[in-house]
Design an enzyme around this catalytic site. Structure first.
Site, mmCIF file in Angstrom:
data_model
loop_
_atom_site.group_PDB
_atom_site.id
_atom_site.type_symbol
_atom_site.label_atom_id
_atom_site.label_comp_id
_atom_site.label_asym_id
_atom_site.label_seq_id
_atom_site.Cartn_x
_atom_site.Cartn_y
_atom_site.Cartn_z
ATOM 1 N N ARG A 129 0.808 -1.162 -0.089
ATOM 2 C CA ARG A 129 -0.018 0.207 -0.165
ATOM 3 C C ARG A 129 0.929 1.253 0.057
ATOM 4 O O ARG A 129 0.320 2.226 -0.284
ATOM 5 C CB ARG A 129 -0.832 -0.107 1.051
ATOM 6 N N GLN B 221 12.575 -15.102 6.197
ATOM 7 C CA GLN B 221 11.389 -15.747 5.790
ATOM 8 C C GLN B 221 11.039 -15.413 4.304
ATOM 9 O O GLN B 221 10.465 -14.377 3.738
ATOM 10 C CB GLN B 221 10.342 -14.984 6.726
ATOM 11 N N GLY C 274 2.667 -15.935 7.875
ATOM 12 C CA GLY C 274 2.106 -15.230 9.075
ATOM 13 C C GLY C 274 3.011 -14.813 10.217
ATOM 14 O O GLY C 274 4.319 -15.333 10.058
ATOM 15 N N ARG D 288 36.567 44.569 -3.014
ATOM 16 C CA ARG D 288 35.528 44.718 -3.964
ATOM 17 C C ARG D 288 36.080 46.108 -4.789
ATOM 18 O O ARG D 288 36.951 46.822 -4.570
ATOM 19 C CB ARG D 288 34.182 45.309 -3.376
HETATM 20 C C1 UD1 Z 1 -1.108 -8.852 13.840
HETATM 21 C C2 UD1 Z 1 -1.896 -9.748 14.911
HETATM 22 C C3 UD1 Z 1 -2.853 -8.919 15.490
HETATM 23 C C4 UD1 Z 1 -2.637 -7.711 15.881
HETATM 24 C C5 UD1 Z 1 -2.135 -6.972 14.847
HETATM 25 C C6 UD1 Z 1 -1.561 -5.287 15.069
HETATM 26 C C7 UD1 Z 1 -1.063 -12.226 14.539
HETATM 27 C C8 UD1 Z 1 -1.992 -13.305 13.832
HETATM 28 N N1 UD1 Z 1 -2.204 -11.149 14.402
HETATM 29 O O1 UD1 Z 1 -2.212 -8.955 12.699
HETATM 30 O O2 UD1 Z 1 -3.596 -9.702 16.637
HETATM 31 O O3 UD1 Z 1 -3.566 -6.911 16.136
HETATM 32 O O4 UD1 Z 1 -0.849 -7.704 14.337
HETATM 33 O O5 UD1 Z 1 -1.152 -4.713 13.965
HETATM 34 O O6 UD1 Z 1 -0.206 -11.906 14.688
HETATM 35 N N2 UD1 Z 1 4.683 -10.090 8.988
HETATM 36 C C9 UD1 Z 1 5.954 -10.678 8.478
HETATM 37 N N3 UD1 Z 1 5.845 -12.139 8.069
HETATM 38 C C10 UD1 Z 1 4.858 -12.568 7.884
HETATM 39 C C11 UD1 Z 1 3.472 -11.915 8.287
HETATM 40 C C12 UD1 Z 1 3.530 -10.838 9.016
HETATM 41 O O7 UD1 Z 1 7.059 -10.552 8.732
HETATM 42 O O8 UD1 Z 1 4.532 -13.817 7.592
HETATM 43 C C13 UD1 Z 1 5.108 -8.782 9.525
HETATM 44 C C14 UD1 Z 1 4.540 -7.710 8.844
HETATM 45 O O9 UD1 Z 1 5.328 -7.058 7.673
HETATM 46 C C15 UD1 Z 1 3.999 -6.712 9.759
HETATM 47 C C16 UD1 Z 1 3.876 -7.508 11.121
HETATM 48 O O10 UD1 Z 1 4.418 -8.662 10.779
HETATM 49 O O11 UD1 Z 1 5.205 -5.890 10.016
HETATM 50 C C17 UD1 Z 1 2.425 -7.687 11.190
HETATM 51 O O12 UD1 Z 1 1.604 -8.240 10.191
HETATM 52 P P1 UD1 Z 1 0.341 -7.826 9.872
HETATM 53 O O13 UD1 Z 1 -0.079 -8.464 8.552
HETATM 54 O O14 UD1 Z 1 0.276 -6.409 9.620
HETATM 55 O O15 UD1 Z 1 -0.525 -8.130 11.222
HETATM 56 P P2 UD1 Z 1 -1.520 -9.090 11.193
HETATM 57 O O16 UD1 Z 1 -1.390 -10.593 10.932
HETATM 58 O O17 UD1 Z 1 -2.915 -8.551 10.279
#
Ligand code: UD1
Ligand code: CA
Length: 423
Positions: A22, A79, A84, A413
């Protein structure tokens, strides 16, 4: 590290594998900057300030850009596929095997968390002997966040993601910030138990809480006092918002220390600036990171004080004045339209309007040294390297290419001639 008189090993894991679609950028979201500093660098600095013994950054998408910013100040885990948050932490476990202590989890895109808040989380976790301590927040509109499930006694039971939540759970206003402090050994155990059996088919780090509770391990939470601390950056609007929040926080800090800021909305004071009491900052002023300004100074309006400047007491840096790598002595006045780069100017000087140092010859930067009680007339060019002694006077309009000894007047100057006008 030592915390509350106890020696404890603390590792911090920064999740930094995300895509940041985004942002609509060709760059990794994590290397975008707030006040000249990359988001992920800000997060790593929080981890350092808290006293982490080790920092592990989980990189993925555009990892080389993140690694270029953090260099070898941290260790890296990779990763490859974003499966997740739990999966992200699993990639770092090779660094944790066999260790005892605490693991703090941070997001690379949550850059304005205060180290004090994290220290408090760590402290509570140790004091209460909790295996997981969550940083939570109360949100009027909790949509999108994981919800904190507590029992009647207020004990944390689990975190339920928005997409997995039932209608009752969706009513809960306490949300998961995603920042945690875990016991390393029990985290390792719980990570092995994670499954992607949820609506999103991901390995949720949040499931660790339930796994620990099922094992009878104590968990807890700290509710963050200032919700802005846990804000993340997903798009450019949020980047601007966080810049604004940080600006207000920094300005409030200086005001609480006795600095007058006329207009916080147009005053941009970067990180780690020191400003003495009774200094007044007028609008449209930018002061870059690490600058030191003394007491009772007058800065701005429209001043630009760049990196590596040291300003004494009772100094005036007025409108449209830009200074860089410059040291200014007490009571010296740079009232208007001045550029000083790579300059040292002593005490009780007055510099005329339109004076500039010509510090760059196209290849290298050169120094200008100005003594005490020097008076420089208007519109002077100081071609560096050049030295002006004490009590020097420079005539207006001069282009000074040679040193001026103490007590002398420099004038360089063309003499004026008045000719007859053509009729
Ligand atoms: C996650 C939490 C949620 C919390 C929210 C706060 C989980 C399952 N959920 O949500 O409870 O309220 O954060 O913002 O943990 N990332 C990685 N690798 C991955 C997935 C994510 O590095 O495989 C990083 C993302 O870049 C980001 C952070 O982890 O910086 C959080 O990921 P994002 O997808 O924003 O969070 P949610 O899973 O939606
Ligand atoms: Ca998110």
């Amino acid at each position: 590290m030592i915390i509350d008189n106890e020696e404890i090993f603390v590792t911090t894991i920064i999740m930094a594998a995300g895509k940041g679609t985004r942002m609509k950028s060709n760059k990794s979201k994590l290397v975008h900057k707030i006040y000249d500093k990359e988001l992920v660098k800000r997060v790593a600095e929080v981890a350092e300030k808290v006293g982490s013994d080790e920092i592990i950054t989980v990189v993925g998408h555009l990892r080389e850009q993140v690694e270029a910013v953090l260099g070898n100040s941290v260790k890296y885990a990779y990763q490859e596929e974003l499966l997740g948050t739990g999966h992200a932490v699993m990639q770092a476990t090779k660094f944790l095997e066999g260790k005892k202590g605490k693991a703090i989890i941070l997001y690379g895109d949550v850059p304005i968390l205060r180290p004090e808040t994290l220290k408090n989380l760590l402290s509570k976790s140790i004091k209460n002997k909790e295996y997981a301590t969550l940083l939570t927040a109360i949100y009027e509109n909790p949509t999108g966040y994981g919800r904190i499930i507590r029992d009647e006694g207020g004990n944390i039971k689990a975190i339920v993601e928005e997409k997995d939540a039932n209608m009752f759970e969706k009513e809960i206003k306490e949300i998961n910030s995603g920042i945690y402090c875990f016991d390393i050994e029990e985290l390792l155990y719980a990570l092995k138990k994670l499954t992607p059996n949820n609506v999103q088919g991901e390995y949720y780090l949040t499931d660790v809480i339930k796994i620990m509770n099922d094992k009878g391990l104590k968990t807890g939470a700290v509710i963050v006092e200032d919700n802005t601390e846990i804000l993340g950056v997903n798009d450019r609007t949020q980047l601007e918002l966080l810049t604004r929040v940080l600006r207000m926080r920094i300005n409030a800090y200086h005001m609480s220390n006795g600095v007058t800021i006329e207009d916080s909305n147009s005053t941009y004071i970067h990180d780690d600036v020191k400003i003495g009491v009774d200094t007044v900052i007028h609008p449209n002023t930018t002061i870059k990171g690490g600058v030191v300004i003394g007491n009772n100074c007058e800065i701005g309006p429209n001043a630009y004080i760049r990196e590596n400047c040291m300003i004494g007491n009772n100094v005036k840096v007025g409108n449209f004045v830009e200074i860089k790598k410059t040291k200014v002595g007490d009571r010296t006045k740079l009232p208007h339209f001045i550029y000083f780069g790579d300059t040292e100017i002593g005490e009780d000087c007055n510099v005329g309007c339109g004076t500039i140092t010509c510090n760059y010859d196209g290849k290298e930067k050169h120094q200008t040294k100005i003594g005490n009680r020097v008076f420089i007339g208007s519109n002077v060019n100081l071609v560096a390297p050049v030295i002006l002694g004490d009590d020097v006077l420079i005539a207006a309009g001069s282009t000074i290419t040679e040193d001026v000894p103490s007590g002398k007047m420099g004038i360089a100057r063309e003499r004026q001639i008045n000719k007859d006008r053509k009729k």
